[in-house]
Scaffold this motif. Sequence first.
Motif, PDB file in Angstrom:
ATOM      1  N   UNK A   1       2.705  14.369 -11.304  1.00 29.14           N
ATOM      2  CA  UNK A   1       3.987  14.930 -10.870  1.00 29.14           C
ATOM      3  C   UNK A   1       3.893  15.260  -9.383  1.00 29.14           C
ATOM      4  N   UNK A   2       4.843  14.773  -8.564  1.00 26.37           N
ATOM      5  CA  UNK A   2       4.868  15.154  -7.153  1.00 26.37           C
ATOM      6  C   UNK A   2       5.189  16.641  -7.007  1.00 26.37           C
ATOM      7  N   UNK A   3       4.640  17.320  -5.993  1.00 26.95           N
ATOM      8  CA  UNK A   3       4.879  18.762  -5.834  1.00 26.95           C
ATOM      9  C   UNK A   3       6.364  19.130  -5.753  1.00 26.95           C
ATOM     10  N   UNK A   4       7.159  18.293  -5.130  1.00 27.30           N
ATOM     11  CA  UNK A   4       8.581  18.613  -4.970  1.00 27.30           C
ATOM     12  C   UNK A   4       9.368  18.532  -6.274  1.00 27.30           C
ATOM     13  N   UNK A   5       8.745  18.016  -7.336  1.00 32.37           N
ATOM     14  CA  UNK A   5       9.428  17.902  -8.630  1.00 32.37           C
ATOM     15  C   UNK A   5       8.875  18.868  -9.674  1.00 32.37           C
ATOM     16  N   UNK A   6       8.035  19.803  -9.251  1.00 32.96           N
ATOM     17  CA  UNK A   6       7.399  20.734 -10.185  1.00 32.96           C
ATOM     18  C   UNK A   6       8.400  21.672 -10.858  1.00 32.96           C
ATOM     19  N   UNK A   7       9.583  21.838 -10.284  1.00 35.11           N
ATOM     20  CA  UNK A   7      10.563  22.745 -10.881  1.00 35.11           C
ATOM     21  C   UNK A   7      11.386  22.064 -11.977  1.00 35.11           C
ATOM     22  N   UNK A   8      11.197  20.755 -12.186  1.00 31.75           N
ATOM     23  CA  UNK A   8      11.921  20.021 -13.215  1.00 31.75           C
ATOM     24  C   UNK A   8      11.162  20.050 -14.534  1.00 31.75           C
TER      25      UNK A   8
ATOM     26  N   UNK B   1      10.059  14.737 -17.626  1.00 31.88           N
ATOM     27  CA  UNK B   1      10.842  13.784 -16.842  1.00 31.88           C
ATOM     28  C   UNK B   1      10.548  13.848 -15.347  1.00 31.88           C
ATOM     29  N   UNK B   2       9.662  14.732 -14.911  1.00 32.97           N
ATOM     30  CA  UNK B   2       9.428  14.949 -13.487  1.00 32.97           C
ATOM     31  C   UNK B   2       8.456  13.957 -12.867  1.00 32.97           C
ATOM     32  N   UNK B   3       7.571  13.374 -13.650  1.00 32.47           N
ATOM     33  CA  UNK B   3       6.529  12.541 -13.083  1.00 32.47           C
ATOM     34  C   UNK B   3       6.509  11.139 -13.636  1.00 32.47           C
ATOM     35  N   UNK B   4       5.359  10.524 -13.543  1.00 29.40           N
ATOM     36  CA  UNK B   4       5.180   9.161 -14.015  1.00 29.40           C
ATOM     37  C   UNK B   4       3.724   8.941 -14.395  1.00 29.40           C
ATOM     38  N   UNK B   5       3.475   7.887 -15.149  1.00 29.75           N
ATOM     39  CA  UNK B   5       2.141   7.579 -15.657  1.00 29.75           C
ATOM     40  C   UNK B   5       1.466   6.545 -14.757  1.00 29.75           C
ATOM     41  N   UNK B   6       0.236   6.817 -14.377  1.00 35.40           N
ATOM     42  CA  UNK B   6      -0.607   5.852 -13.674  1.00 35.40           C
ATOM     43  C   UNK B   6      -1.635   5.350 -14.680  1.00 35.40           C
TER      44      UNK B   6
ATOM     45  N   UNK C   1       0.839  -1.191   0.000  1.00 34.73           N
ATOM     46  CA  UNK C   1       0.000   0.000   0.000  1.00 34.73           C
ATOM     47  C   UNK C   1       0.875   1.242   0.000  1.00 34.73           C
ATOM     48  N   UNK C   2       0.424   2.251  -0.712  1.00 35.70           N
ATOM     49  CA  UNK C   2       1.101   3.540  -0.733  1.00 35.70           C
ATOM     50  C   UNK C   2       0.200   4.516   0.011  1.00 35.70           C
ATOM     51  N   UNK C   3       0.743   5.264   0.975  1.00 38.05           N
ATOM     52  CA  UNK C   3      -0.108   6.204   1.709  1.00 38.05           C
ATOM     53  C   UNK C   3      -0.663   7.281   0.780  1.00 38.05           C
ATOM     54  N   UNK C   4      -1.745   7.940   1.184  1.00 33.83           N
ATOM     55  CA  UNK C   4      -2.280   9.025   0.353  1.00 33.83           C
ATOM     56  C   UNK C   4      -1.171  10.026   0.008  1.00 33.83           C
ATOM     57  N   UNK C   5      -1.135  10.415  -1.235  1.00 33.11           N
ATOM     58  CA  UNK C   5      -0.074  11.280  -1.738  1.00 33.11           C
ATOM     59  C   UNK C   5      -0.664  12.376  -2.593  1.00 33.11           C
ATOM     60  N   UNK C   6      -0.193  13.597  -2.414  1.00 28.24           N
ATOM     61  CA  UNK C   6      -0.649  14.727  -3.228  1.00 28.24           C
ATOM     62  C   UNK C   6       0.179  14.765  -4.509  1.00 28.24           C
ATOM     63  N   UNK C   7      -0.496  14.769  -5.646  1.00 25.33           N
ATOM     64  CA  UNK C   7       0.161  14.807  -6.949  1.00 25.33           C
ATOM     65  C   UNK C   7      -0.556  15.814  -7.834  1.00 25.33           C
TER      66      UNK C   7
END
Length: 66
Positions: A35-42, A46-51, A2-8
């Motif tokens: 894209x995770x918030x901490x990677x928004x400056x990239x 290449x910053x995120x991933x596909x669900x 399980x992955x905890x709730x995450x803001x994307x």
Amino acid sequence: MSIPPTRLYVGDYEEYHPPRNFGWAPAPTAGLYVVPPERMDLDMEFAGYMLYLGGSDPIRVEPIKD
């Protein structure tokens, strides 16, 4: 597992008609590029991933308001 709730942040949404054949069953019917918030400056490419949605993995998506 399980992955905890995450803001994307959603960068893109795709629907697949017919479902996309990746070689697994059931084939996904949609995809969300997130894209995770901490990677928004990239570079967004290449910053995120596909669900992949509609496949065998349970994914729950809920919009949130700040």
